[in-house]
Design a protein around this motif. Structure first.
Motif, PDB file in Angstrom:
ATOM      1  N   GLN A   1     -23.800   6.396  67.846  1.00  0.00           N
ATOM      2  CA  GLN A   1     -23.053   5.533  66.931  1.00  0.00           C
ATOM      3  C   GLN A   1     -21.897   6.308  66.300  1.00  0.00           C
ATOM      4  O   GLN A   1     -22.044   7.481  65.968  1.00  0.00           O
ATOM      5  CB  GLN A   1     -23.961   5.024  65.806  1.00  0.00           C
ATOM      6  N   PRO A   2     -20.740   5.670  66.076  1.00  0.00           N
ATOM      7  CA  PRO A   2     -19.656   6.321  65.338  1.00  0.00           C
ATOM      8  C   PRO A   2     -20.021   6.448  63.868  1.00  0.00           C
ATOM      9  O   PRO A   2     -20.589   5.525  63.279  1.00  0.00           O
ATOM     10  CB  PRO A   2     -18.468   5.387  65.535  1.00  0.00           C
ATOM     11  N   VAL A   3     -19.703   7.583  63.277  1.00  0.00           N
ATOM     12  CA  VAL A   3     -20.080   7.834  61.885  1.00  0.00           C
ATOM     13  C   VAL A   3     -19.487   6.775  60.956  1.00  0.00           C
ATOM     14  O   VAL A   3     -20.151   6.268  60.053  1.00  0.00           O
ATOM     15  CB  VAL A   3     -19.625   9.248  61.453  1.00  0.00           C
ATOM     16  N   GLY A   4     -18.222   6.417  61.168  1.00  0.00           N
ATOM     17  CA  GLY A   4     -17.551   5.485  60.273  1.00  0.00           C
ATOM     18  C   GLY A   4     -18.213   4.129  60.170  1.00  0.00           C
ATOM     19  O   GLY A   4     -18.122   3.458  59.138  1.00  0.00           O
ATOM     20  N   ARG A   5     -18.875   3.682  61.230  1.00  0.00           N
ATOM     21  CA  ARG A   5     -19.541   2.377  61.198  1.00  0.00           C
ATOM     22  C   ARG A   5     -20.917   2.443  60.542  1.00  0.00           C
ATOM     23  O   ARG A   5     -21.470   1.421  60.144  1.00  0.00           O
ATOM     24  CB  ARG A   5     -19.697   1.835  62.615  1.00  0.00           C
ATOM     25  N   MET A   6     -21.493   3.650  60.471  1.00  0.00           N
ATOM     26  CA  MET A   6     -22.845   3.791  59.941  1.00  0.00           C
ATOM     27  C   MET A   6     -22.859   3.992  58.431  1.00  0.00           C
ATOM     28  O   MET A   6     -23.798   3.576  57.750  1.00  0.00           O
ATOM     29  CB  MET A   6     -23.545   4.977  60.609  1.00  0.00           C
ATOM     30  N   LEU A   7     -21.853   4.636  57.885  1.00  0.00           N
ATOM     31  CA  LEU A   7     -21.851   4.966  56.466  1.00  0.00           C
ATOM     32  C   LEU A   7     -21.124   3.891  55.679  1.00  0.00           C
ATOM     33  O   LEU A   7     -19.932   3.659  55.873  1.00  0.00           O
ATOM     34  CB  LEU A   7     -21.179   6.327  56.242  1.00  0.00           C
ATOM     35  N   LYS A   8     -21.851   3.255  54.782  1.00  0.00           N
ATOM     36  CA  LYS A   8     -21.278   2.174  53.980  1.00  0.00           C
ATOM     37  C   LYS A   8     -20.832   2.653  52.603  1.00  0.00           C
ATOM     38  O   LYS A   8     -19.943   2.066  51.997  1.00  0.00           O
ATOM     39  CB  LYS A   8     -22.298   1.045  53.821  1.00  0.00           C
ATOM     40  N   THR A   9     -21.486   3.724  52.100  1.00  0.00           N
ATOM     41  CA  THR A   9     -21.163   4.245  50.767  1.00  0.00           C
ATOM     42  C   THR A   9     -21.184   5.766  50.795  1.00  0.00           C
ATOM     43  O   THR A   9     -21.694   6.384  51.733  1.00  0.00           O
ATOM     44  CB  THR A   9     -22.180   3.767  49.721  1.00  0.00           C
ATOM     45  N   ARG A  10     -20.644   6.369  49.732  1.00  0.00           N
ATOM     46  CA  ARG A  10     -20.683   7.827  49.593  1.00  0.00           C
ATOM     47  C   ARG A  10     -22.114   8.325  49.471  1.00  0.00           C
ATOM     48  O   ARG A  10     -22.447   9.420  49.929  1.00  0.00           O
ATOM     49  CB  ARG A  10     -19.884   8.256  48.357  1.00  0.00           C
ATOM     50  N   MET A  11     -22.973   7.555  48.857  1.00  0.00           N
ATOM     51  CA  MET A  11     -24.373   7.943  48.725  1.00  0.00           C
ATOM     52  C   MET A  11     -25.029   8.076  50.090  1.00  0.00           C
ATOM     53  O   MET A  11     -25.891   8.919  50.307  1.00  0.00           O
ATOM     54  CB  MET A  11     -25.128   6.923  47.870  1.00  0.00           C
ATOM     55  N   GLU A  12     -24.621   7.230  51.031  1.00  0.00           N
ATOM     56  CA  GLU A  12     -25.191   7.315  52.370  1.00  0.00           C
ATOM     57  C   GLU A  12     -24.706   8.566  53.102  1.00  0.00           C
ATOM     58  O   GLU A  12     -25.398   9.057  53.994  1.00  0.00           O
ATOM     59  CB  GLU A  12     -24.854   6.056  53.172  1.00  0.00           C
ATOM     60  N   SER A  13     -23.547   9.082  52.722  1.00  0.00           N
ATOM     61  CA  SER A  13     -23.085  10.345  53.293  1.00  0.00           C
ATOM     62  C   SER A  13     -24.043  11.473  52.923  1.00  0.00           C
ATOM     63  O   SER A  13     -24.366  12.330  53.752  1.00  0.00           O
ATOM     64  CB  SER A  13     -21.673  10.665  52.805  1.00  0.00           C
ATOM     65  N   GLN A  14     -24.526  11.467  51.683  1.00  0.00           N
ATOM     66  CA  GLN A  14     -25.512  12.464  51.258  1.00  0.00           C
ATOM     67  C   GLN A  14     -26.835  12.267  51.989  1.00  0.00           C
ATOM     68  O   GLN A  14     -27.499  13.237  52.382  1.00  0.00           O
ATOM     69  CB  GLN A  14     -25.712  12.372  49.749  1.00  0.00           C
ATOM     70  N   ALA A  15     -27.226  11.012  52.177  1.00  0.00           N
ATOM     71  CA  ALA A  15     -28.458  10.732  52.920  1.00  0.00           C
ATOM     72  C   ALA A  15     -28.351  11.237  54.353  1.00  0.00           C
ATOM     73  O   ALA A  15     -29.319  11.781  54.912  1.00  0.00           O
ATOM     74  CB  ALA A  15     -28.747   9.228  52.907  1.00  0.00           C
TER      75      ALA A  15
END
Length: 666
Positions: free
Chosen positions: A396-410
């Motif tokens: 999966q492309p990273v940009g489509r998976m991360l919806k928020t900055r908090m998910e970047s930490q996850a």
């Protein structure tokens, strides 16, 4: 004729070699390491080397495995979730030696108990507190136990381990089993890291043994320890921390075997790390302070080696500050774009094409994700579990998976746990663009470097004009960082005190101007005074430029790409055990054993009792590791003081070494 099979599972490649009579390499092969199922890469490499050699699998008399898996896991912060039981210490001691950082938020319990320096019980262990805590912790893959002065009396560690096993059934790492030295927080750190690695190394060994059996190799499997010695697979399962620097240690053994060099730097570039060591008088030195990997200084006996988060698959980071900008590499390994595109061609090329059509660079251009199956996902937060489920089974492309900055930490936490891999631009992709490599998808690498090149520097200009310029920038950076690693190691091993840390000396402007051979009113000329043995699959591609940069002879052996696998089968089984005799009172000499302290009336009787116990333990361990023709030696380090014209015994440390060649199956 003895046929020896060596296998090395690295971050990118799994290598296999067959050696006849410990004298010649008759075949070698490589296969991609498959982290989702290590057996696939191991099986492919072993099958290929058997096919190339034409020998029957049943003729193999010894199989041995070296691995960078434990090293890479610690560098990248991966491994299972652990629980620490800390007995007789203060809460504040958790911060000593980076212990709290190593726990990374995993649970720890500090309870009463422990012993004093003489081995006497300082306070009873709080068994009730331990039992209550065990009922509350969730998702723990293994436990670590460290008790105050456990090397003088391990009774509380053994009791805690018994309770943990009875309640949870999980593996337990006792700190006194990993080191006989004092320094409780450092022993605790070593036990935590050991516990974190248990599941990972056990899976690797299980997969390797299963695949060897499937291919018809019936010889027992050995594993390379961090000091270059061999141990049995069962011993490695119990003490996986001892396999940190396993691959690098094997590479040094292999480098010496291939070149016969007595004095040199050995630099081994893999996918994740570059490992640099000094070869003196034909032997690598053991690090007296304990093996250091990334930020962690352990109490594991291993080769004196410096490990840098720099490899062919190091993540490329854009440095956009300043007018010119640039790139830096590592320390994290990512899957090269050229490689992920061979596994998911359509999705990777489709996403890259969409990103190229965009009018401006995106934050997550040329970055992809994939989940890693077979890894314990216990203890995930709701956000982490949701993100992992969203990623699913595909790329999966990273940009489509991360919806928020908090998910970047996850996402970063999932990566540290080894549950998710990131794919991005690496030096391997740059090599594809420059035509130095053609193993994977060069077109995908070309697109990814085009995206990277159009990122903006502080001046507003693009980072590079063409993907080829971008590729050269990345390779030049790898040359620079490798040169710094070599220089830092050389400064650290020099007898002269230059007044600055070795890393600062390596990067110092005078050192760098000397490498440039500056000539003006001053003439500066610096470099290495010993040759460098370059190892690793990509050494021939990258290291000639490194040799030129540091002005030394670069030795690239014929089988440099499989040095780790070679070193895995030309080493010896060596078991070292240490123990201490103290004198708690005049005329009393105390031997500190696994079963508890024993007192003697004479120092020689106490030292002989300890030496006999250590010799029996070391010999039994060597036999269990599969050694034959075992030779046992012992050394004593006796500390005395002068008092009223006589020598007073203070303490003695006895070290026993049992060594022999591994038994060859016939």
């Amino acid at each position: 004729m003895a046929l020896l099979l060596g296998v090395d599972t690295g971050g990118t490649y799994t290598d296999a070699v067959l050696i006849r009579d410990e004298r010649e390499v008759i075949a070698s092969a490589k296969a991609l390491t498959t982290r989702h199922d290590l057996a696939v890469g191991i099986g492919a490499a072993v099958a290929a080397v058997l096919s190339e050699s034409g020998v029957d699998a049943g003729e193999v008399g010894l199989a041995s495995l070296s691995t960078t898996l434990a090293t890479n896991a610690l560098v990248e912060g991966q491994g299972g979730r652990v629980g620490l039981v800390y007995i007789g210490f203060r809460e504040a001691d958790l911060t000593a030696h980076g212990l709290a950082e190593a726990l990374g938020g995993d649970p720890a319990l500090v309870i009463a108990g422990g012993h004093n320096h003489a081995g006497g019980e300082a306070m009873p262990m709080d068994k009730e507190a331990l039992s209550a805590w065990l009922d509350t912790v969730q998702g723990i893959s293994a436990f670590a136990v460290a008790s105050q002065f456990a090397t003088r009396n391990p009774a509380h560690e053994l009791l805690a381990a018994q309770i943990i096993r009875e309640v949870t059934g999980r593996p337990v790492s006792c700190s006194h089993h990993l080191s006989a030295r004092l320094n409780g927080p450092k022993r605790a750190l070593t036990a935590v890291l050991n516990a974190r690695l248990i599941g990972m190394i056990a899976r690797l060994i299980d997969k390797a043994e299963g695949k060897l059996r499937d291919l018809g190799v019936s010889a027992p499997l050995m594993v390379v320890r961090g000091d270059g010695a061999l141990i049995s697979a069962d011993q490695a399962r119990e003490r996986p921390i001892e396999t940190i620097l396993s691959g690098p240690a094997a590479s040094i053994v292999g480098a010496r075997w291939m070149t016969g060099a007595d004095h040199a730097l050995v630099s081994d570039i893999g996918g994740t790390t570059t490992d640099v060591a000094v070869l003196r008088d034909g032997r690598p030195a053991i690090d007296p302070a304990g093996a250091q990997v990334g930020p962690w200084r352990t109490m594991v006996e291993a080769v004196a080696m410096r490990t840098f988060g720099l490899g062919g698959d190091s993540e490329v980071h854009v440095r956009d500050e300043g007018l010119e900008g640039g790139v830096t590499l590592g320390p994290r390994r990512v899957v090269p774009i050229s490689l992920i595109a061979t596994e998911a061609h359509d999705i990777v090329h489709s996403v890259l094409d969409d990103q190229l059509r965009a009018t401006a660079p995106g934050e997550y251009d040329a970055q992809f994700l994939r989940a890693v199956s077979g890894v314990d996902g216990g203890g995930l937060s709701e956000r982490e579990a949701d993100l992992l489920a969203r990623i699913g089974d595909g790329v999966q492309p990273v940009g489509r998976m991360l919806k928020t900055r908090m998910e970047s930490q996850a996402l970063q936490r999932l990566v540290r746990r080894g549950l998710v891999q990131i794919a991005g631009v690496t030096p391997s992709d740059a090599s594809h663009v420059l035509g130095r490599l053609d193993a994977w998808d060069a077109e995908a690498a070309q697109k990814a470097l085009t995206l990277l090149a159009r990122k903006r520097t502080g001046s507003g200009n693009t980072l590079a004009k063409t993907p080829e310029d971008m590729a050269r920038m990345i390779v030049d950076r790898l040359t620079h960082q490798t040169s710094l690693a070599l220089l830092e190691t050389a400064f650290a091993e020099e007898d002269t005190d230059f007044g600055l840390p070795s890393a600062q000396l390596a990067a110092h402007v005078l050192m760098q101007k000397g490498l440039d051979q500056h000539t003006g009113l001053l003439r500066l000329n610096t470099g290495l005074a010993v040759p460098v043995i370059g190892l690793g699959a990509s050494a021939a591609s990258y290291y000639p430029a490194v040799g030129e940069r540091v002005h030394t002879h670069m030795i690239l052996p014929e089988h440099a790409g499989v040095a780790n696998a070679i070193g895995a089968v030309v080493g010896r089984v060596t078991i070292r055990r240490s123990g201490t005799v103290t004198s708690p009172a005049e005329g009393k000499y105390r031997v500190h054993l696994e079963t508890g302290p024993e007192d003697y009336a004479a120092s020689e009787a106490a030292m002989q009792a300890l030496q006999s116990a250590l010799e029996a333990e070391a010999r039994a361990e060597a036999e269990a590791a599969g050694a034959a023709d075992i030779h046992v030696t012992a050394s004593r380090d006796i500390k005395q003081a002068q008092a009223e014209a006589r020598q007073v015994f203070l303490e003695a440390e006895i070290t026993v070494e049992a060594s022999g060649r591994p038994r060859i199956a016939v």
